[in-house]
Write an enzyme that holds these catalytic residues in place. Structure first.
Site, short mmCIF file in Angstrom:
data_model
loop_
_atom_site.label_atom_id
_atom_site.label_comp_id
_atom_site.label_asym_id
_atom_site.label_seq_id
_atom_site.Cartn_x
_atom_site.Cartn_y
_atom_site.Cartn_z
CG ASP A 126 0.96 4.29 -0.58
OD1 ASP A 126 0.20 4.77 0.27
OD2 ASP A 126 1.49 3.16 -0.48
CG HIS B 160 4.62 3.49 2.70
ND1 HIS B 160 5.86 4.01 2.47
CD2 HIS B 160 4.65 2.23 2.18
CE1 HIS B 160 6.62 3.11 1.85
NE2 HIS B 160 5.89 2.02 1.66
N PRO C 158 3.43 4.92 -6.49
CG PRO C 158 2.67 2.90 -7.43
CD PRO C 158 3.23 4.26 -7.80
NE ARG D 203 11.59 2.37 -0.94
CZ ARG D 203 10.78 1.38 -0.58
NH1 ARG D 203 9.48 1.47 -0.89
NH2 ARG D 203 11.24 0.33 0.07
CD GLU E 213 7.05 7.02 3.29
OE1 GLU E 213 6.58 6.13 4.01
OE2 GLU E 213 6.77 7.13 2.08
N GLY F 29 0.68 0.74 0.60
CA GLY F 29 0.89 -0.25 -0.45
C GLY F 29 0.70 -1.68 -0.02
CB SER F 30 2.51 -3.98 2.00
OG SER F 30 3.03 -3.28 3.13
#
Length: 348
Positions: A265, A297, A239, A241, A270, A299-300
C-alpha cells in the site's frame, strides 16, 4: 485600536469542510483545493506567513523549509508516521510538532488483512480474468494460499502490529512477531503470538507482514540478503512504509520465484525524506499483475477516520495557538521567545 488580523493556518491537502470550520474565529485558513500536492515553490509561498501548518504525507518539512516560515509555531501532522518531518530542526526553531497517535491503527490493520487475502487468494487475477474473458463457471485455476494453518510473521509489534495480530486471531493461523523495542510484547499476546528474532521469523513465515516506522535503521530492512533467508514461495505484505523494502530486490525475487507475491500500500517513491527516492513505483512490480497487489496508500482511507484525523490535527494547532499543550506532541520546542501570546516568531 484595530484588532490584529487572525493568524494564518495552511493546510497542504484537500480537507473536509468541517475541518476548516474548526478554525472559525481562530485563524485564517488557506487550503490546497486539488488532490495533487503543491509544487515546492508554491508551498513555500503559501506558508511564508503561516503560524500553523497542517501537514500530510506528501510534505517534506525540513530545516530549509522551516527557515522560510519565520512565524511558524506548530506543525499539526495528519499522520502517525513522521519520517517526512525533521523534528529536530523544528525543535531548534521553536516549532511544536504533533501527530495523530492512534487513529490510523485500526484501518491500517484492516487493510493489511485485505492485502494478505487478496494476494494469497489471487483475487485480482481472478477479477481481471472475468472482465477480460467472461466467466463460464468454475475451473481448476488460481489456487493460492489461505490464512488457515499458515505461518504469519509480523515485523514490528507496536500498535499496528498488535492490531494486525488481534484481527488475525480468528483465521486459524500461527502468528509470530519480531520487535527490537523493549516492552513491545504486552502480556495479552503471551499465548497467541510467538516472539522471534528477525532471521527466524523470515525463515519460517508463509506471510511476512511489515508494521514498522521508517528510520535509518529500518531503511531497506527487507533487501536481497533478507529475502534470500525467507521461505521459498513466501508472500510479503507492506502496509507500512515503502522504503522498508528494496523494491528492486523484491522484483528480482518475484521474477526468480523466491517470493510468490508482494502486496504493498506504500512505495519508495513516497518517502520524501529520502533525497535518493525513486520517482515512481518500480515498473517491474507494476508489470507483475499475477503476483502483486498494489494499492494507492489506502491505509487510512476510511471517511470517518480521515475526518477524525483532520480534526485531531486541527485541534492540536488550535491548542498551540491558544497557549495550551496539544495532544500528540512529539517534541519540546526550544525557547525562542515565542510565548503563547506572541503573534509571530522572528528568526534572529
Amino acid at each position: 485600536m484595530n484588532k490584529s488580523p487572525l493568524p494564518l493556518v495552511v493546510m497542504t491537502n484537500v480537507v473536509f469542510p468541517e475541518t476548516v470550520a474548526l478554525f472559525e474565529g481562530v485563524a485564517r485558513v488557506v487550503v490546497n483545493d486539488r488532490p495533487e500536492p503543491w509544487p515546492a515553490d508554491v508551498m513555500r509561498e503559501h506558508c511564508r506567513e503561516a503560524v500553523g501548518l497542517m501537514a500530510f504525507m506528501t510534505d517534506r518539512i525540513d530545516g530549509a523549509f522551516l527557515d522560510g516560515c519565520p512565524r511558524l509555531r506548530v506543525v499539526g501532522a495528519a499522520l502517525k508516521g513522521f519520517d517526512n518531518i525533521d523534528v529536530e530542526a523544528a525543535t531548534r526553531r521553536g516549532v511544536q510538532v504533533t501527530i495523530c497517535e492512534d487513529l490510523l491503527t485500526a484501518p491500517s490493520a484492516e487493510l493489511a488483512i485485505g492485502l494478505m487475502l487478496s494476494l494469497g487468494r489471487h483475487m485480482l487475477p481472478g477479477d481481471a480474468g472475468i472482465r477480460d474473458a467472461g466467466f463460464g463457471g468454475w475451473r481448476p485455476v488460481h489456487y493460492g494460499v489461505g490464512l488457515a494453518d499458515a505461518e504469519v510473521g509480523i515485523v514490528g509489534f507496536g500498535r499496528v502490529g498488535q492490531a494486525i495480530a488481534e484481527r488475525l486471531a480468528g483465521f486459524g493461523c500461527r502468528i509470530s512477531a519480531f520487535d527490537a523495542s523493549p516492552g513491545a510484547f504486552p502480556e495479552r499476546f503471551d499465548a497467541s503470538v510467538a516472539r522471534r528474532g528477525l532471521p527466524e521469523l523470515l525463515e519460517n513465515s508463509d506471510f511476512v507482514v511489515l508494521a514498522l516506522p521508517l528510520t535509518p535503521t529500518t531503511l531497506h530492512l527487507i533487501d536481497a540478503s533478507a529475502i534470500s533467508t525467507m521461505k521459498t514461495g513466501a508472500l510479503l505484505i507492506n502496509p507500512a512504509r515503502g522504503s522498508l523494502v528494496d523494491e528492486q530486490a523484491v522484483a528480482d525475487a518475484l521474477e526468480g520465484g523466491k517470493l510468490a507475491g508482494y502486496a504493498a500500500d506504500v512505495f519508495e517513491c513516497e518517502d520524501w525524506a529520502r533525497p535518493d527516492r525513486p520517482d515512481c513505483v518500480n515498473p517491474r512490480l507494476r508489470e507483475r499483475t499475477a503476483s502483486t497487489v498494489l494499492t494507492p496508500h489506502l491505509g487510512s482511507a476510511v471517511t470517518r477516520v480521515r475526518r477524525e484525523i483532520e480534526a485531531s490535527a486541527a485541534r492540536s494547532i488550535i491548542d498551540v495557538l491558544s497557549g495550551r499543550q496539544p495532544a500528540g506532541a512529539i517534541n519540546v520546542p526550544a525557547d525562542t521567545g515565542n510565548g503563547p501570546d506572541t503573534e509571530m516568531r522572528r528568526t534572529s
